[in-house]
Design an enzyme around this catalytic site. Structure first.
Site, PDB file in Angstrom:
ATOM      1  N   HIS A 165      78.547  -4.133  34.992  1.00  0.00           N
ATOM      2  CA  HIS A 165      78.978  -5.176  34.070  1.00  0.00           C
ATOM      3  C   HIS A 165      80.235  -4.717  33.339  1.00  0.00           C
ATOM      4  CE1 HIS A 165      75.176  -7.875  33.558  1.00  0.00           C
ATOM      5  NE2 HIS A 165      75.386  -7.533  34.813  1.00  0.00           N
ATOM      6  N   LYS A 214      70.938   1.422  23.264  1.00  0.00           N
ATOM      7  CA  LYS A 214      71.270   2.834  23.089  1.00  0.00           C
ATOM      8  C   LYS A 214      70.125   3.804  23.353  1.00  0.00           C
ATOM      9  CE  LYS A 214      75.517   2.517  22.311  1.00  0.00           C
ATOM     10  NZ  LYS A 214      75.675   1.932  23.635  1.00  0.00           N
ATOM     11  N   TYR A 270      79.602   0.247  22.775  1.00  0.00           N
ATOM     12  CA  TYR A 270      78.656  -0.309  23.732  1.00  0.00           C
ATOM     13  C   TYR A 270      78.683   0.466  25.044  1.00  0.00           C
ATOM     14  CZ  TYR A 270      75.675  -3.942  25.781  1.00  0.00           C
ATOM     15  OH  TYR A 270      74.617  -4.606  26.367  1.00  0.00           O
ATOM     16  N   TYR A 304      74.734 -12.368  24.195  1.00  0.00           N
ATOM     17  CA  TYR A 304      74.156 -12.128  22.877  1.00  0.00           C
ATOM     18  C   TYR A 304      74.452 -13.343  22.014  1.00  0.00           C
ATOM     19  CZ  TYR A 304      73.564  -7.160  24.022  1.00  0.00           C
ATOM     20  OH  TYR A 304      73.170  -5.980  24.588  1.00  0.00           O
ATOM     21  N   PRO A 325      66.772  -2.248  19.835  1.00  0.00           N
ATOM     22  CA  PRO A 325      67.341  -2.388  21.179  1.00  0.00           C
ATOM     23  C   PRO A 325      68.624  -3.199  21.255  1.00  0.00           C
ATOM     24  CG  PRO A 325      65.429  -3.818  20.920  1.00  0.00           C
ATOM     25  CD  PRO A 325      65.497  -2.971  19.688  1.00  0.00           C
TER      26      PRO A 325
END
Length: 391
Positions: A72, A297, A385, A201, A293
């Site tokens: 991704h 991580k 990220y 998200y 979550p």
């Protein structure tokens, strides 16, 4: 039984550590309280940072990941029915993440360990770590109904939050930092192709939602729900309807429905145990820290811990210096606290607190608009990220 490194726990951290030590010519024994089937099927994280991907490849555990995993290059943020894509490679100099479930990582590492590595004992329950402050620590354990002792030069506790390793550190030496959140995630697995090719998200007035996936044919989706929610209290139709509401956009995007095969609720908490080392006992992964979550991580922090330990022990073997071992806790905690910060930021950015005020609502939107409109803000998110370098 005698070995150089006794590893408690055959999750991804313990298994990867055994693999890294094997590559450095250092022997180990892995003790796992559950059976092999349980380890290979417990559902956990599915996002691998760039550094984790690189480590697995270097350890010889990347072949199936590269074949079946989903690279991704970004995520999508949704708010007020708007969509903004965060382009990871463009903002980080080429870094990305991989969608590849923890269950699959464990299967790959178990296969390698059983073929090439040292002993891996399933259904071997660690009872206690003793002598951690001496040069001969040992682990008392029970295997096949018989108690035994694993004598080691070092013990690494990869046995999770409820394991025994952390209990070996005297309470007067410990500082604990933690925060619980008044909500959790209702998660589902569904036999339907993901409705978007990257993670989504979504911040919504009704609460957070996440669109993720496990494979090209299996979707993983989450809804923010009140703390203590019973997953079975939600019908399948209610779950899909709520996901559609929270993921709605102003364009013609649509959420595809399919049979739900699994439901569960994940609590949300932040936790850090300091120090991560006591004598010859080293903590790694959930034994030392937990993150909500939202930032993906947890598994990646555990990988960072065991990479740090393996490098330090290899340095001691080659140079005769314990300098890096002595710095283990400090080195890991720097990265841990940055991950805690990022996970907290993502959680408060996207979730709706029960007693939220209109002012806080507007601040959330302002933060999201800042990320969408500023390369600097987008870069900060993308760098965190995709993963900070292993210390």
């Amino acid at each position: 039984m005698r070995t150089t490194v006794g590893i408690i726990g055959a999750g991804p951290a313990g298994l990867l550590l055994a693999r890294l030590l094997h590559g450095a010519g250092i022997d180990s024994v892995v003790l796992e309280s559950r059976d092999r089937a349980y380890v290979e099927h417990r559902q956990r994280a599915g996002i691998l940072e760039q550094g984790t991907v690189d480590v697995l490849r270097a350890a010889g555990a990347g072949e199936r990941m590269d074949r079946e995993g989903l690279r991704h290059d970004g995520i999508e943020l949704r708010y007020d029915r708007r969509r903004h894509r965060v382009d990871f490679p463009a903002l980080t100099g080429g870094r990305s993440v991989m969608v590849y479930a923890q269950t699959e990582v464990c299967k790959d590492l178990i296969d390698l360990q059983l073929k090439e590595g040292g002993p891996l004992l399933f259904e071997a329950e660690a009872l206690a770590v003793e002598g951690a402050d001496t040069d001969r620590p040992h682990v008392r354990f029970r295997h096949e109904s018989v108690e035994d002792v694993l004598e080691c030069d070092y013990v690494v506790g990869c046995d999770g939050f409820w394991g025994v390793s952390r209990k070996a550190i005297p309470a007067e030496l410990v500082q604990v930092f933690e925060r619980s959140y008044p909500f959790g995630w209702l998660g589902i697995l569904a036999d339907v192709a993901p409705s978007h090719d990257e993670l989504v998200y979504a911040r919504h007035d009704r609460g957070f939602a996440l669109l993720s996936m496990r494979s090209p044919s299996v979707s993983r989706l989450y809804l923010q729900v009140p703390e203590g929610t019973d997953a079975e209290a939600w019908s399948d139709d209610e779950i899909w309807a709520e996901l559609e509401r929270r993921l709605e956009t102003a364009d013609d995007w649509r959420l595809e429905r399919g049979p739900i095969t699994q439901k569960s609720v994940t609590p949300m908490r932040s936790y850090v145990h300091e120090p991560m080392r006591y004598g010859r006992l080293f903590l790694a992964g959930d034994a030392a820290h937990i993150v909500p979550p939202t930032g993906a991580k947890g598994l990646n922090l555990a990988v960072g811990d065991v990479v740090t330990f393996a490098r330090a022990l290899t340095y001691e073997k080659e140079k005769g210096s314990a300098q890096l071992l002595d710095a283990y806790s400090e080195t890991c905690l720097r990265r841990v606290w940055q991950a805690e910060r990022f996970s907290y930021d993502m959680t408060t950015l996207l979730h709706r607190a029960p007693e939220v005020t209109p002012f806080e609502d507007r601040l959330q939107l302002a933060r999201l608009e800042r990320i969408a409109g500023s390369a600097a803000a987008g870069t900060d998110l993308a760098e965190a990220y995709t993963g900070l370098p292993f210390g």
